[in-house]
Design a protein around this motif. Sequence first.
Motif, short mmCIF file in Angstrom:
data_model
loop_
_atom_site.label_atom_id
_atom_site.label_comp_id
_atom_site.label_asym_id
_atom_site.label_seq_id
_atom_site.Cartn_x
_atom_site.Cartn_y
_atom_site.Cartn_z
N GLU A 115 51.06 -4.59 47.43
CA GLU A 115 51.51 -4.05 46.15
C GLU A 115 50.32 -3.87 45.22
O GLU A 115 49.41 -4.68 45.20
CB GLU A 115 52.53 -4.97 45.48
CG GLU A 115 53.03 -4.42 44.16
CD GLU A 115 54.01 -5.32 43.45
OE1 GLU A 115 55.21 -5.11 43.63
OE2 GLU A 115 53.56 -6.23 42.73
N ILE A 116 50.39 -2.79 44.46
CA ILE A 116 49.44 -2.54 43.39
C ILE A 116 50.21 -1.84 42.27
O ILE A 116 51.12 -1.06 42.54
CB ILE A 116 48.23 -1.70 43.85
CG1 ILE A 116 47.20 -1.58 42.72
CG2 ILE A 116 48.66 -0.35 44.40
CD1 ILE A 116 45.86 -1.04 43.17
N LYS A 117 49.85 -2.16 41.04
CA LYS A 117 50.51 -1.50 39.91
C LYS A 117 49.55 -1.38 38.74
O LYS A 117 48.56 -2.10 38.67
CB LYS A 117 51.80 -2.19 39.50
CG LYS A 117 51.65 -3.55 38.88
CD LYS A 117 52.93 -4.11 38.26
CE LYS A 117 54.02 -4.36 39.25
NZ LYS A 117 55.23 -4.97 38.64
N GLY A 118 49.89 -0.45 37.85
CA GLY A 118 49.06 -0.27 36.67
C GLY A 118 49.81 0.50 35.60
O GLY A 118 50.83 1.15 35.88
N TRP A 144 48.16 6.20 42.01
CA TRP A 144 47.69 7.09 40.96
C TRP A 144 48.78 8.08 40.59
O TRP A 144 49.72 8.32 41.32
CB TRP A 144 46.41 7.82 41.37
CG TRP A 144 46.53 8.72 42.56
CD1 TRP A 144 46.87 10.04 42.57
CD2 TRP A 144 46.28 8.38 43.93
NE1 TRP A 144 46.85 10.54 43.85
CE2 TRP A 144 46.49 9.53 44.70
CE3 TRP A 144 45.91 7.19 44.59
CZ2 TRP A 144 46.34 9.56 46.08
CZ3 TRP A 144 45.77 7.22 45.96
CH2 TRP A 144 45.98 8.38 46.69
N LEU A 145 48.59 8.64 39.39
CA LEU A 145 49.47 9.67 38.88
C LEU A 145 48.67 10.95 38.83
O LEU A 145 47.56 10.97 38.30
CB LEU A 145 49.96 9.29 37.47
CG LEU A 145 50.90 10.28 36.79
CD1 LEU A 145 52.23 10.36 37.54
CD2 LEU A 145 51.13 9.88 35.34
N GLU A 146 49.23 12.01 39.42
CA GLU A 146 48.52 13.28 39.41
C GLU A 146 49.43 14.41 38.98
O GLU A 146 50.64 14.35 39.17
CB GLU A 146 47.87 13.59 40.76
CG GLU A 146 48.81 13.94 41.87
CD GLU A 146 48.09 14.25 43.17
OE1 GLU A 146 48.50 15.23 43.84
OE2 GLU A 146 47.15 13.55 43.56
N LYS A 156 44.06 6.41 37.98
CA LYS A 156 44.12 5.78 39.30
C LYS A 156 43.77 4.31 39.18
O LYS A 156 42.85 3.94 38.46
CB LYS A 156 43.12 6.47 40.24
CG LYS A 156 43.14 5.96 41.66
CD LYS A 156 42.19 6.80 42.52
CE LYS A 156 42.32 6.46 43.98
NZ LYS A 156 41.47 7.33 44.81
N PHE A 157 44.53 3.48 39.89
CA PHE A 157 44.27 2.04 39.97
C PHE A 157 43.95 1.74 41.43
O PHE A 157 44.69 2.14 42.32
CB PHE A 157 45.50 1.25 39.51
CG PHE A 157 45.90 1.60 38.11
CD1 PHE A 157 45.28 1.00 37.03
CD2 PHE A 157 46.87 2.56 37.88
CE1 PHE A 157 45.65 1.34 35.74
CE2 PHE A 157 47.23 2.91 36.59
CZ PHE A 157 46.61 2.30 35.52
#
Length: 170
Positions: A115-118, A144-146, A156-157
Amino acid sequence: MKNMGVLAALAVLLGGCASVQPTLPDDYQGPTATIQDSERRLERGKANLFYLESIDGKRIKTSRTESLSASYGQGDSLETVLLKNWVPAQREVFTIVGRTTYAMPMRAMTGTVYEIKGDVDFTPEAGRSYTIKGHLSEDRAAVWLEERVSGKVIEKFEVEGDSELGFFEK
């Protein structure tokens, strides 16, 4: 082992009781944009999901919870439900997540979950579409959001190394 199954089922049920907010307030009349979730299928009962979890700290309906709900009673078959969220075209803090998801809670408890979040603090442009994408592995995790058409990364995280959740974090 039987107690672990009961605890896992209880955690899923209680997690589903939390209140969620709509992505657009009922009285919102302004311009909107969309944020689309995505996935990377790993096997029939397992996928990495990349999704919107909250807006300005308010929990919303997620692709992960909808996928788990759609998969309930289907054994080891994960039915993914990828949400397309309509959001106000105004500055907000969007929490994006990349997480390994299993059809069966017991597999999640005994398997590897990354898991990764930002938090992305930005103003979506009216009429634009955005996609949450990512990568999860033993060596690296990223979400990331693109912008959908241009592919421009908004934020990006990324973590080099291990992003595996511990037993009690799953």
